[in-house]
Design an enzyme around this catalytic site. Structure first.
Site, PDB file in Angstrom:
ATOM      1  N   CYS A  98     -25.902  18.009   6.553  1.00  0.00           N
ATOM      2  CA  CYS A  98     -24.915  16.922   6.396  1.00  0.00           C
ATOM      3  C   CYS A  98     -25.543  15.905   5.454  1.00  0.00           C
ATOM      4  O   CYS A  98     -25.943  14.821   5.856  1.00  0.00           O
ATOM      5  CB  CYS A  98     -24.646  16.238   7.737  1.00  0.00           C
ATOM      6  N   ALA A  99     -25.633  16.255   4.194  1.00  0.00           N
ATOM      7  CA  ALA A  99     -26.566  15.547   3.314  1.00  0.00           C
ATOM      8  C   ALA A  99     -26.013  14.283   2.665  1.00  0.00           C
ATOM      9  O   ALA A  99     -26.780  13.418   2.256  1.00  0.00           O
ATOM     10  CB  ALA A  99     -27.067  16.500   2.230  1.00  0.00           C
ATOM     11  N   PRO A 140     -24.689  10.669   1.686  1.00  0.00           N
ATOM     12  CA  PRO A 140     -24.850  10.589   0.239  1.00  0.00           C
ATOM     13  C   PRO A 140     -26.236  10.981  -0.284  1.00  0.00           C
ATOM     14  O   PRO A 140     -26.474  10.897  -1.476  1.00  0.00           O
ATOM     15  CB  PRO A 140     -24.579   9.108  -0.059  1.00  0.00           C
ATOM     16  N   GLY A 141     -27.159  11.366   0.604  1.00  0.00           N
ATOM     17  CA  GLY A 141     -28.378  11.980   0.077  1.00  0.00           C
ATOM     18  C   GLY A 141     -29.669  11.226   0.319  1.00  0.00           C
ATOM     19  O   GLY A 141     -30.715  11.643  -0.175  1.00  0.00           O
ATOM     20  N   LYS A 168     -31.579  10.838   3.107  1.00  0.00           N
ATOM     21  CA  LYS A 168     -32.603  11.622   3.822  1.00  0.00           C
ATOM     22  C   LYS A 168     -32.945  12.872   3.024  1.00  0.00           C
ATOM     23  O   LYS A 168     -34.098  13.294   2.980  1.00  0.00           O
ATOM     24  CB  LYS A 168     -32.126  11.979   5.231  1.00  0.00           C
ATOM     25  N   GLU A 194     -23.205  19.583   1.903  1.00  0.00           N
ATOM     26  CA  GLU A 194     -22.308  18.470   2.241  1.00  0.00           C
ATOM     27  C   GLU A 194     -20.876  18.974   2.070  1.00  0.00           C
ATOM     28  O   GLU A 194     -20.577  19.679   1.114  1.00  0.00           O
ATOM     29  CB  GLU A 194     -22.640  17.282   1.315  1.00  0.00           C
ATOM     30  N   ASP A 250     -18.821  23.593   4.280  1.00  0.00           N
ATOM     31  CA  ASP A 250     -18.519  23.124   5.624  1.00  0.00           C
ATOM     32  C   ASP A 250     -19.624  23.633   6.549  1.00  0.00           C
ATOM     33  O   ASP A 250     -19.803  24.845   6.691  1.00  0.00           O
ATOM     34  CB  ASP A 250     -17.148  23.683   6.036  1.00  0.00           C
ATOM     35  N   ASP A 302     -27.600  15.327  10.300  1.00  0.00           N
ATOM     36  CA  ASP A 302     -27.407  13.883  10.506  1.00  0.00           C
ATOM     37  C   ASP A 302     -25.887  13.721  10.560  1.00  0.00           C
ATOM     38  O   ASP A 302     -25.237  13.507   9.540  1.00  0.00           O
ATOM     39  CB  ASP A 302     -28.034  13.174   9.294  1.00  0.00           C
ATOM     40  N   CYS A 332     -26.488   7.877  13.368  1.00  0.00           N
ATOM     41  CA  CYS A 332     -26.701   6.443  13.175  1.00  0.00           C
ATOM     42  C   CYS A 332     -25.852   5.713  14.208  1.00  0.00           C
ATOM     43  O   CYS A 332     -25.011   4.884  13.869  1.00  0.00           O
ATOM     44  CB  CYS A 332     -26.325   6.047  11.767  1.00  0.00           C
TER      45      CYS A 332
HETATM   46  C1  LIG Z   1     -24.050  10.421   8.591  1.00  0.00           C
HETATM   47  S1  LIG Z   1     -23.608  11.130   7.096  1.00  0.00           S
HETATM   48  C2  LIG Z   1     -25.125  11.803   6.534  1.00  0.00           C
HETATM   49  C3  LIG Z   1     -26.013  10.797   5.860  1.00  0.00           C
HETATM   50  C4  LIG Z   1     -27.124  11.446   5.063  1.00  0.00           C
HETATM   51  N1  LIG Z   1     -27.929  12.334   5.888  1.00  0.00           N
HETATM   52  C5  LIG Z   1     -28.029  10.445   4.372  1.00  0.00           C
HETATM   53  O1  LIG Z   1     -29.099  10.127   4.910  1.00  0.00           O
HETATM   54  O2  LIG Z   1     -27.678   9.984   3.283  1.00  0.00           O
HETATM   55  C6  LIG Z   1     -22.735  12.549   7.592  1.00  0.00           C
HETATM   56  C7  LIG Z   1     -22.256  13.403   6.435  1.00  0.00           C
HETATM   57  O3  LIG Z   1     -21.732  14.617   6.977  1.00  0.00           O
HETATM   58  C8  LIG Z   1     -20.644  15.018   6.177  1.00  0.00           C
HETATM   59  N2  LIG Z   1     -19.828  15.988   6.951  1.00  0.00           N
HETATM   60  C9  LIG Z   1     -18.767  15.744   7.747  1.00  0.00           C
HETATM   61  N3  LIG Z   1     -18.295  16.889   8.257  1.00  0.00           N
HETATM   62  C10 LIG Z   1     -19.072  17.877   7.776  1.00  0.00           C
HETATM   63  C11 LIG Z   1     -19.073  19.282   7.911  1.00  0.00           C
HETATM   64  N4  LIG Z   1     -18.164  19.909   8.672  1.00  0.00           N
HETATM   65  N5  LIG Z   1     -20.005  19.979   7.251  1.00  0.00           N
HETATM   66  C12 LIG Z   1     -20.921  19.374   6.482  1.00  0.00           C
HETATM   67  N6  LIG Z   1     -20.963  18.037   6.297  1.00  0.00           N
HETATM   68  C13 LIG Z   1     -20.049  17.299   6.940  1.00  0.00           C
HETATM   69  C14 LIG Z   1     -19.950  13.725   5.862  1.00  0.00           C
HETATM   70  O4  LIG Z   1     -19.117  13.867   4.729  1.00  0.00           O
HETATM   71  C15 LIG Z   1     -21.124  12.801   5.629  1.00  0.00           C
HETATM   72  O5  LIG Z   1     -21.470  12.775   4.272  1.00  0.00           O
END
Ligand SMILES: C[S@@+](CC[C@H](N)C(=O)[O-])C[C@H]1O[C@@H](n2cnc3c(N)ncnc32)[C@H](O)[C@@H]1O
Length: 479
Positions: free
Chosen positions: A295-296, A298-299, A301, A320, A346, A363, A416
């Protein structure tokens, strides 16, 4: 003979004076209320426009930003005070009027602007955006508010603590009542010795502080020392916990740091740095070559993980689901010295074979109750049902992350949010349904960080650690 006294001549109509900073603040508040805009996204574009058209300076931009963020954060308290100054329910007040009043209340009660200046500037703003008629109403309410300071008002409008502790704290610290309840429940589990009135008040007060801007020196690409050397000495201090962190002191500007401009460093809360570093430091059995951030976007981590992976000759796949956020991940990872790939996928329908990765981070999307300091409007927008609605996705993403991990590898589940239903409960639910996992104690992997709880998972807190309220559980897939 004296005739009748001449009628006093009507006062010539004076056009209200436009105050660009307050106009920008009002426009931003309207966008947040009307269009569900995010203050941190809408404000920079309004400021840029004002810089171009109104000759805005850095000082004006800082003032407009303080007005918007301060007003949004303290809206719950200000609403209660405004409500005590008018004779109808707030729901019957035109939202435009309410925004002008909230901005005015913030100037009177939350800044050092002299009261007469706060009242007259607010009435001028009302004349511009509401017209003279409603400006009179604004004037009357502002004069009433100006009769007392914030503490006196809060004592008057909040219900006594002994009668309704949650409501009392909700008004005092400007949080929705359900959020106070959820944070308090979680604090009670994680910090049972320090979860009384004082501790929860400190937590709520910390949510109302503007967080320091923290930089991350991406290892192998820059160092904290280099970042500090590129700033005037008085504008930075060392991070509190992360070896990669540099905290900017008031006025410090990330844009002047060459390593930030060159993507060798970035802006990242220390809590997020700790989560990525802990996952990278967790012991795995055997091979350590391929890592996944599921779940990267905006990037933040992912960029730290990729840099750490590169130092060990490992590669990172950053995945992502949202294409525009995947593009942000690609930007964050640009120039990483080791191999990496950014994919749009996904996480619930993995684009990789089971057991492919040695380390996996998820995340997950969450209520964001751990980052209330940064997103001043989010506490008012979130609903208790949001937490429940995220549940299936959070469980699904964790299951899928576990499936992606090879036996002997580790999975990090991060949010978070300190809400129990998004953190420990998710992990325990998933663990209950599987026999291939064991907890890794995350506490030693955040060296030097106190007050992490009884383990094996960890919860960070703004009032204790000065970070966002990040949660991390580390699990090892049994070999
Ligand atoms: C909490 S944020 C992650 C923040 C990121 N790890 C960072 O440190 O910048 C969660 C992310 O998961 C993505 N997301 C939501 N559903 C998802 C899915 N089914 N598969 C993959 N990513 C997903 C969201 O779009 C979002 O960008």
């Amino acid at each position: 003979m004296t005739g009748p006294a001449p009628k006093s001549a009507p006062r010539p109509h004076r056009r209200p004076k436009k105050d660009p900073a307050r106009m920008v603040a009002f426009t931003a508040l309207r966008a947040v209320d009307e269009r569900d805009a995010y203050a941190n996204l809408i404000l920079p574009s309004l400021l840029r426009k004002a810089e171009k058209n109104e000759g805005f300076e850095r000082r004006d931009a800082a003032f407009a930003t303080e007005l918007v963020y301060g007003t949004l954060r303290m809206r719950g308290s200000y609403d209660a005070i405004i409500g005590a100054c008018i004779d109808r329910p707030l729901s019957k007040v035109d939202p435009n009027v309410l925004d002008v009043l909230s901005l005015g209340a913030h100037q009177l009660l939350g800044t050092r602007i002299p009261p007469h200046a706060a009242v007259s500037a607010t009435v001028e703003l009302a004349r511009v955006v509401l017209g003279d008629g409603r400006a009179k109403f604004v004037n009357a309410v502002m004069r009433k508010i100006s009769t007392q300071d914030l503490d006196t008002w809060l004592e008057q409008v909040a219900p006594p603590y002994e009668e309704d502790a949650e409501d009392h704290l909700a008004v005092l610290y400007s949080h929705p009542r359900w959020v106070v309840a959820a944070l308090w429940d979680s604090l009670g589990v994680w910090q049972p010795q320090h979860c009384g009135r004082t501790a929860v008040s400190e937590l709520l007060a910390a949510d109302n502080e503007r967080p320091a801007v923290t930089l991350v020196a991406r290892p192998g690409r820059s160092t904290a020392a280099e970042l500090r050397d590129s700033l005037p000495a008085e504008e930075s201090e060392a991070g509190r916990w992360s070896p990669y962190a540099v905290r900017l002191v008031e006025g410090g500007d990330p844009a002047v740091v060459p390593a930030v401009a060159e993507n060798r460093a970035g802006v990242q809360d220390e809590g997020s740095q700790l989560v990525a570093a802990a996952l990278a430091a967790a012991p795995v059995e055997g091979r350590d070559e391929l890592w996944l951030d599921g779940c990267a976007g905006p990037g933040g981590k992912a960029a730290l993980l990729a840099a750490l992976a590169a130092q060990r000759g490992a590669a990172l796949v950053a995945s992502e689901s949202q294409p525009h956020r995947a593009a942000l991940v690609a930007k964050a990872l640009h120039g990483n010295p080791g191999p990496y790939a950014v994919i749009t996928a996904d996480g619930l329908r993995p684009a990789w074979r089971p057991g492919s990765f040695d380390r996996v981070l998820v995340d997950v999307p969450c209520s964001g109750l751990g980052a209330l300091r940064r997103r001043p409007e989010s506490r008012w927008r979130r609903r208790p049902e949001d937490v429940a609605n995220f549940g299936p996705l959070q469980r699904g993403l964790l299951e899928s992350a576990i499936d992606a991990t090879r036996p002997g590898g580790v999975v990090g589940y991060a949010t978070c949010s300190p809400h129990l239903a998004e953190t420990r409960v998710v992990v325990q639910d998933v663990l209950r349904g599987r026999s291939d996992l064991e907890y890794v104690d995350a506490r030693p992997l955040l060296p030097g960080v106190p007050d992490l709880g009884e383990g094996p998972d960890v919860q960070l807190w703004p009032h204790l650690h000065g970070t966002d309220a990040m949660y991390l559980a580390l699990l090892r897939k049994k070999s």
